[in-house]
Scaffold this motif. Structure first.
Motif, PDB file in Angstrom:
ATOM      1  N   TRP A   3       0.668  -1.201  -0.096  1.00 32.61           N
ATOM      2  CA  TRP A   3      -0.108  -0.191  -0.048  1.00 32.61           C
ATOM      3  C   TRP A   3       0.640   1.147   0.055  1.00 32.61           C
ATOM      4  CZ3 TRP A   3       1.050   2.945   4.144  1.00 32.61           C
ATOM      5  CH2 TRP A   3       1.419   2.501   5.230  1.00 32.61           C
ATOM      6  N   GLN A   4       0.422   2.293  -0.206  1.00 32.63           N
ATOM      7  CA  GLN A   4       0.996   3.684  -0.501  1.00 32.63           C
ATOM      8  C   GLN A   4       0.003   4.789   0.100  1.00 32.63           C
ATOM      9  OE1 GLN A   4       2.252   3.902  -4.246  1.00 32.63           O
ATOM     10  NE2 GLN A   4       4.301   3.492  -4.000  1.00 32.63           N
ATOM     11  N   VAL A   5       0.601   5.507   0.845  1.00 35.28           N
ATOM     12  CA  VAL A   5      -0.174   6.785   1.356  1.00 35.28           C
ATOM     13  C   VAL A   5       0.294   8.148   0.889  1.00 35.28           C
ATOM     14  CG1 VAL A   5      -1.074   7.972   3.410  1.00 35.28           C
ATOM     15  CG2 VAL A   5      -1.233   5.515   3.162  1.00 35.28           C
ATOM     16  N   LEU A   6      -0.128   8.998   0.295  1.00 30.13           N
ATOM     17  CA  LEU A   6       0.739  10.180   0.010  1.00 30.13           C
ATOM     18  C   LEU A   6       0.032  11.477   1.096  1.00 30.13           C
ATOM     19  CD1 LEU A   6       2.482  11.724  -2.100  1.00 30.13           C
ATOM     20  CD2 LEU A   6       0.442  12.353  -3.218  1.00 30.13           C
ATOM     21  N   LEU A   7       0.911  12.010   1.760  1.00 31.24           N
ATOM     22  CA  LEU A   7       0.559  12.876   2.783  1.00 31.24           C
ATOM     23  C   LEU A   7       1.114  14.393   2.302  1.00 31.24           C
ATOM     24  CD1 LEU A   7       1.191  11.458   6.289  1.00 31.24           C
ATOM     25  CD2 LEU A   7      -0.582  11.548   5.128  1.00 31.24           C
ATOM     26  N   GLY A   8       0.164  15.465   2.453  1.00 32.89           N
ATOM     27  CA  GLY A   8       0.423  16.629   1.978  1.00 32.89           C
ATOM     28  C   GLY A   8       1.045  17.490   2.732  1.00 32.89           C
ATOM     29  N   GLU A   9       0.912  16.904   4.130  1.00 35.10           N
ATOM     30  CA  GLU A   9       1.631  17.798   5.345  1.00 35.10           C
ATOM     31  C   GLU A   9       2.638  16.805   5.901  1.00 35.10           C
ATOM     32  OE1 GLU A   9      -0.600  20.689   7.807  1.00 35.10           O
ATOM     33  OE2 GLU A   9      -2.273  20.445   6.478  1.00 35.10           O
ATOM     34  N   PRO A  10       4.109  17.063   5.793  1.00 36.52           N
ATOM     35  CA  PRO A  10       4.945  16.086   6.415  1.00 36.52           C
ATOM     36  C   PRO A  10       4.837  15.986   8.038  1.00 36.52           C
ATOM     37  CG  PRO A  10       5.834  17.430   4.713  1.00 36.52           C
ATOM     38  CD  PRO A  10       4.731  17.976   5.001  1.00 36.52           C
ATOM     39  N   ARG A  11       4.382  17.028   8.637  1.00 34.47           N
ATOM     40  CA  ARG A  11       4.556  16.756  10.142  1.00 34.47           C
ATOM     41  C   ARG A  11       3.526  15.909  10.629  1.00 34.47           C
ATOM     42  NH1 ARG A  11       0.556  20.953  12.516  1.00 34.47           N
ATOM     43  NH2 ARG A  11      -0.908  21.552  10.957  1.00 34.47           N
ATOM     44  N   PHE A  12       2.565  15.177   9.736  1.00 30.92           N
ATOM     45  CA  PHE A  12       1.698  14.363  10.301  1.00 30.92           C
ATOM     46  C   PHE A  12       2.100  12.783   9.719  1.00 30.92           C
ATOM     47  CE2 PHE A  12      -1.225  17.764   9.799  1.00 30.92           C
ATOM     48  CZ  PHE A  12      -1.433  18.091  11.010  1.00 30.92           C
ATOM     49  N   PHE A  13       3.498  12.573   9.137  1.00 31.42           N
ATOM     50  CA  PHE A  13       3.904  11.325   9.014  1.00 31.42           C
ATOM     51  C   PHE A  13       4.075  10.430  10.055  1.00 31.42           C
ATOM     52  CE2 PHE A  13       8.072  12.485  10.613  1.00 31.42           C
ATOM     53  CZ  PHE A  13       8.716  11.419  10.943  1.00 31.42           C
ATOM     54  N   LEU A  14       4.486  10.854  11.427  1.00 30.54           N
ATOM     55  CA  LEU A  14       5.024  10.044  12.508  1.00 30.54           C
ATOM     56  C   LEU A  14       3.660   9.356  12.978  1.00 30.54           C
ATOM     57  CD1 LEU A  14       7.006   8.678  14.171  1.00 30.54           C
ATOM     58  CD2 LEU A  14       6.740  10.850  15.699  1.00 30.54           C
ATOM     59  N   ARG A  15       2.539  10.246  13.164  1.00 30.86           N
ATOM     60  CA  ARG A  15       1.100   9.880  13.754  1.00 30.86           C
ATOM     61  C   ARG A  15       0.643   8.899  12.670  1.00 30.86           C
ATOM     62  NH1 ARG A  15      -2.576  11.715  17.251  1.00 30.86           N
ATOM     63  NH2 ARG A  15      -1.543  13.768  17.443  1.00 30.86           N
ATOM     64  N   ALA A  16       0.574   9.250  11.490  1.00 32.13           N
ATOM     65  CA  ALA A  16       0.223   8.385  10.364  1.00 32.13           C
ATOM     66  C   ALA A  16       0.393   7.090  10.250  1.00 32.13           C
ATOM     67  CB  ALA A  16       0.056   8.967   9.010  1.00 32.13           C
ATOM     68  N   ALA A  17       1.987   6.801  10.456  1.00 29.48           N
ATOM     69  CA  ALA A  17       2.775   5.510  10.414  1.00 29.48           C
ATOM     70  C   ALA A  17       2.378   4.911  11.606  1.00 29.48           C
ATOM     71  CB  ALA A  17       4.044   6.111  10.205  1.00 29.48           C
ATOM     72  N   LEU A  18       2.252   5.449  12.698  1.00 28.24           N
ATOM     73  CA  LEU A  18       1.974   4.469  13.988  1.00 28.24           C
ATOM     74  C   LEU A  18       0.713   4.377  14.177  1.00 28.24           C
ATOM     75  CD1 LEU A  18       4.067   7.010  16.400  1.00 28.24           C
ATOM     76  CD2 LEU A  18       4.827   4.887  15.649  1.00 28.24           C
ATOM     77  N   PHE A  19      -0.168   5.038  13.530  1.00 20.91           N
ATOM     78  CA  PHE A  19      -1.648   4.608  13.544  1.00 20.91           C
ATOM     79  C   PHE A  19      -1.979   3.508  12.839  1.00 20.91           C
ATOM     80  CE2 PHE A  19      -5.761   4.815  11.679  1.00 20.91           C
ATOM     81  CZ  PHE A  19      -6.554   4.919  12.436  1.00 20.91           C
ATOM     82  N   LEU A  20      -1.293   3.526  11.639  1.00 23.67           N
ATOM     83  CA  LEU A  20      -1.553   2.381  10.597  1.00 23.67           C
ATOM     84  C   LEU A  20      -0.983   1.062  11.204  1.00 23.67           C
ATOM     85  CD1 LEU A  20      -0.488   4.089   7.230  1.00 23.67           C
ATOM     86  CD2 LEU A  20      -2.501   3.054   8.079  1.00 23.67           C
ATOM     87  N   ARG A  21       0.109   1.091  11.965  1.00 26.99           N
ATOM     88  CA  ARG A  21       0.764  -0.065  12.603  1.00 26.99           C
ATOM     89  C   ARG A  21      -0.103  -0.526  13.524  1.00 26.99           C
ATOM     90  NH1 ARG A  21       6.362  -0.603  14.677  1.00 26.99           N
ATOM     91  NH2 ARG A  21       5.703  -2.989  14.777  1.00 26.99           N
ATOM     92  N   ALA A  22      -0.632   0.539  14.516  1.00 26.01           N
ATOM     93  CA  ALA A  22      -1.396   0.160  15.780  1.00 26.01           C
ATOM     94  C   ALA A  22      -2.815  -0.432  15.230  1.00 26.01           C
ATOM     95  CB  ALA A  22      -1.541   1.338  16.495  1.00 26.01           C
ATOM     96  N   ALA A  23      -3.253   0.082  14.103  1.00 23.95           N
ATOM     97  CA  ALA A  23      -4.481  -0.431  13.468  1.00 23.95           C
ATOM     98  C   ALA A  23      -4.431  -1.821  13.278  1.00 23.95           C
ATOM     99  CB  ALA A  23      -5.027   0.534  12.400  1.00 23.95           C
TER     100      ALA A  23
END
Length: 189
Positions: A3-23
């Motif tokens: 899968w791939q996710v494109l984020l427009g705001e780099p400052r949210f990368f850590l939350r997004a990555a951790l959220f995906l692993r936790a989910a």
């Protein structure tokens, strides 16, 4: 699976990555993913199939996955011109990622709710899961979620991402934000 996710705001990368692993871990403890985060330019975005998009962000995230082999976790790459002041980026990301390696499904289920954008309140998580607020609080303490939340808040306060070589979007994509990062992964388990 990948899968791939494109984020427009780099400052949210850590939350997004951790959220995906936790989910994933909240569904089944041995269900996990490798995540390669790439900061950089985007030459072409294919809205129908993001995997057909082209640019440095896509290349960097793919290369990060290649360097990981079969290791679980999150790895980060920034453009070389902007890499020097970002020595903190990979260690902070690694520490947060490693912290979740031993989470149970229940612990990940509580954490994923706290990691959601905006973050839930402990009382709301308790109501949703039909458990006591004390149990939620005790679980968050056991998994050292406060330290992870501090790291996420520091990254999300922003400002640092302006020093990364800013991507330039193609004219047809001028409505896109002016900085981007990509999370790319394969699911394990």
């Amino acid at each position: 699976d990948s899968w791939q996710v494109l984020l427009g705001e780099p400052r949210f990368f850590l939350r997004a990555a951790l959220f995906l692993r936790a989910a994933l871990r909240s569904e089944k403890r041995d269900l996990d993913t490798r995540i390669g985060v790439g900061f950089g330019t985007v030459e072409r975005i294919n809205a129908e199939r993001i995997s057909l998009s082209v640019g440095d962000a896509f290349t960097r995230s793919g290369r990060q996955l290649d360097t990981m082999g079969t290791s679980i976790g999150i790895t980060v790459a920034v453009p070389l011109s902007g890499a020097q002041p970002f020595g903190w980026l990979q260690p902070m990301t690694t520490l947060c990622s490693v912290a979740m390696n031993h989470w149970s499904e229940r612990q990940a289920g509580i954490a994923v709710r706290m990691l959601a954008p905006g973050g839930a309140r402990q009382v709301d998580v308790a109501l949703e899961l039909d458990v006591s607020k004390q149990m939620v609080s005790k679980t968050l303490g056991a998994i050292e979620f406060g330290a992870m939340r501090s790291a996420i808040q520091w990254v999300e306060q922003g400002g640092w991402e302006a020093d990364i070589a800013q991507p330039e979007f193609p004219p047809a994509q001028s409505h896109q934000p002016n900085s981007v990062n990509l999370l790319e992964s394969t699911k394990i388990g």
